[in-house]
Scaffold this motif. Structure first.
Motif, PDB file in Angstrom:
ATOM      1  N   LEU A   1      17.486 -16.433  27.036  1.00 15.47           N
ATOM      2  CA  LEU A   1      17.881 -15.005  27.001  1.00 15.47           C
ATOM      3  C   LEU A   1      17.031 -14.543  25.535  1.00 15.47           C
ATOM      4  N   PRO A   2      16.656 -13.102  25.690  1.00 14.32           N
ATOM      5  CA  PRO A   2      16.074 -12.632  24.458  1.00 14.32           C
ATOM      6  C   PRO A   2      17.036 -11.999  23.540  1.00 14.32           C
ATOM      7  N   GLU A   3      16.876 -11.840  22.294  1.00  5.58           N
ATOM      8  CA  GLU A   3      17.666 -11.256  21.396  1.00  5.58           C
ATOM      9  C   GLU A   3      17.800  -9.905  21.912  1.00  5.58           C
ATOM     10  N   SER A   4      19.160  -9.081  21.339  1.00  4.43           N
ATOM     11  CA  SER A   4      19.326  -7.586  21.582  1.00  4.43           C
ATOM     12  C   SER A   4      18.092  -6.989  20.748  1.00  4.43           C
ATOM     13  N   PRO A   5      17.308  -6.010  21.521  1.00  2.72           N
ATOM     14  CA  PRO A   5      16.246  -5.148  20.893  1.00  2.72           C
ATOM     15  C   PRO A   5      16.896  -4.331  19.661  1.00  2.72           C
ATOM     16  N   ARG A   6      18.218  -4.044  19.783  1.00  3.65           N
ATOM     17  CA  ARG A   6      18.690  -3.212  18.583  1.00  3.65           C
ATOM     18  C   ARG A   6      19.079  -4.209  17.336  1.00  3.65           C
TER      19      ARG A   6
ATOM     20  N   GLU B   1      24.573  -4.012  24.144  1.00  5.06           N
ATOM     21  CA  GLU B   1      23.446  -3.547  23.538  1.00  5.06           C
ATOM     22  C   GLU B   1      22.090  -3.617  24.351  1.00  5.06           C
ATOM     23  N   ILE B   2      21.991  -4.633  25.332  1.00  6.78           N
ATOM     24  CA  ILE B   2      20.935  -4.846  26.301  1.00  6.78           C
ATOM     25  C   ILE B   2      21.012  -4.012  27.376  1.00  6.78           C
TER      26      ILE B   2
END
Length: 378
Positions: free
Chosen positions: A95-100, A33-34
């Motif tokens: 780490l950032p969360e998945s944009p989706r 997803e990323i």
């Protein structure tokens, strides 16, 4: 590690199995997803590199702790395993969360921030275009049902996507890699190969070069073509091993050399094609709203087939049972051949397509891809 009671050891093994199931499911889903479109297959394929590298470290540590005649022989390998989850737990904080995932929660602002962090995109219009494409695909998939249920994976257009994802995951076991990874040391020993631990370590080290090469190869060759070619090559390798042991005795020096050479080549071919492609397709083919559920279900089904293969293999190769030995590879050669033919005829072309494009093609919608805009200007 703290107990010698059988029940406690099994409880610990159960916890390890649960954590491993979560890790494989969500690490592959997160990577899918990323990653930008042109790197998605290669990035998800690195899951194979993770498992091969971990296996190499495990065999290396096991090899040098076999000399201990106390509990230290297994406490050291178990203790070494603490390093990886500790390292990952700390790294995940940054780490950032998945944009989706943020789109699923209805937070476009957080999705835009995640994309900016992950991709380094500074142009606001480009960020908005990609967020809009992800949101549009999400709304399209939710047009018929707002609630997310596992049963939805087997309805309508999702049924085909789910079955393809399940078959790709089960393909990991069908390739025969579970058999080789679980029984290679015993297999080599029974075939008369000396220093079997060393040969297994060398085989895994060579396989890592295939894993690393896959990062570049998957950007050049279509998924189904690469999977089909590697499956057919590994089918020929399996047939070659079985054929040699049909003609020569198990203790033959020539047969042992063929086994080591072909076994090493098998793991390399798997690492550069089958493993990475099957992992990538398992993540890419499900719908956006059902991806984590489908990948989890697919991974679980593969675990069942892997258990069956692991359970049955000793009966085939053990001298006190069916005594097939390396001739057992006839079965895995056939399964690889079926996998290669199936991939060429059934797997859709997803190379160069965003997850949103794949969704559109599966449900008969025009393809749109915000990644194209980003890539063109980047």
């Amino acid at each position: 590690m703290s107990s010698v009671q059988f029940a406690t050891l099994y409880a610990g093994r159960l916890l390890l199995g649960i954590s491993n199931g979560f890790y494989l499911t969500y690490s592959a889903t997160y990577l899918g997803e990323i990653a930008p479109t042109h790197l998605r297959g290669s990035a998800v394929g690195l899951v194979t590199f993770q498992t091969s590298f971990g296996a190499l470290i495990g065999v290396l540590v096991d090899n040098y702790t076999t000399k201990y005649q106390s509990r230290t022989s297994y406490l050291i390998p178990l203790g070494v395993m603490f390093f990886v989850p500790v390292f990952l737990s700390i790294g995940l904080i940054f780490l950032p969360e998945s944009p989706r995932h943020y789109i699923r929660l209805g937070s476009d602002v957080k999705a835009e921030h995640a994309l900016r962090t992950l991709r380094g995109i500074k142009d606001h219009s480009q960020l908005m275009a990609e967020v809009a494409a992800i949101r549009e695909a999400w709304m399209l998939e939710n047009a018929h049902s707002e609630n997310i249920r596992l049963v939805d994976a087997f309805r309508g257009t999702n049924l085909k996507r789910t079955l393809l994802s399940l078959c790709c995951s089960i393909g990991q076991t069908a390739s025969g890699v579970i058999f080789f990874s679980s029984f290679s040391i015993y297999f080599y020993a029974e075939a008369g190969v000396k220093n079997e631990f060393v040969w297994v370590m060398m085989s895994l080290a060579i396989a890592l070069t295939g894993n690393m090469g896959a990062f570049f190869v998957m950007r050049l060759i279509e998924r189904r073509v690469l999977l089909s070619i590697c499956s057919i090559v590994n089918a020929l390798i399996m047939f070659a091993i079985a054929g040699v042991y049909t003609r020569l005795s198990t203790g033959s020096y020539t047969a042992a050399q063929v086994l080591v050479a072909m076994g090493t080549l098998f793991t390399w071919v798997y690492g550069i094609g089958q493993g990475p492609v099957l992992w990538a397709l398992t993540v890419e083919l499900p719908s956006q709203r059902l991806r984590s559920k489908t990948v989890g279900l697919a991974t679980g089904c593969n675990y069942i087939f892997a258990w069956v293969a692991t359970y049955c293999s000793p009966y085939f190769i053990n001298p006190t049972a069916m005594n097939w030995g390396p001739k057992y590879c006839y079965i895995w050669g056939a399964s690889n051949l079926v996998l290669g033919m199936w991939a060429l005829r059934v797997i859709p072309d997803v190379k160069g397509k965003s997850l949103e494009q794949i969704t559109g093609s599966m449900i008969g919608q025009p393809e749109k891809n915000a990644d194209d805009t980003v890539a063109a200007s980047g």
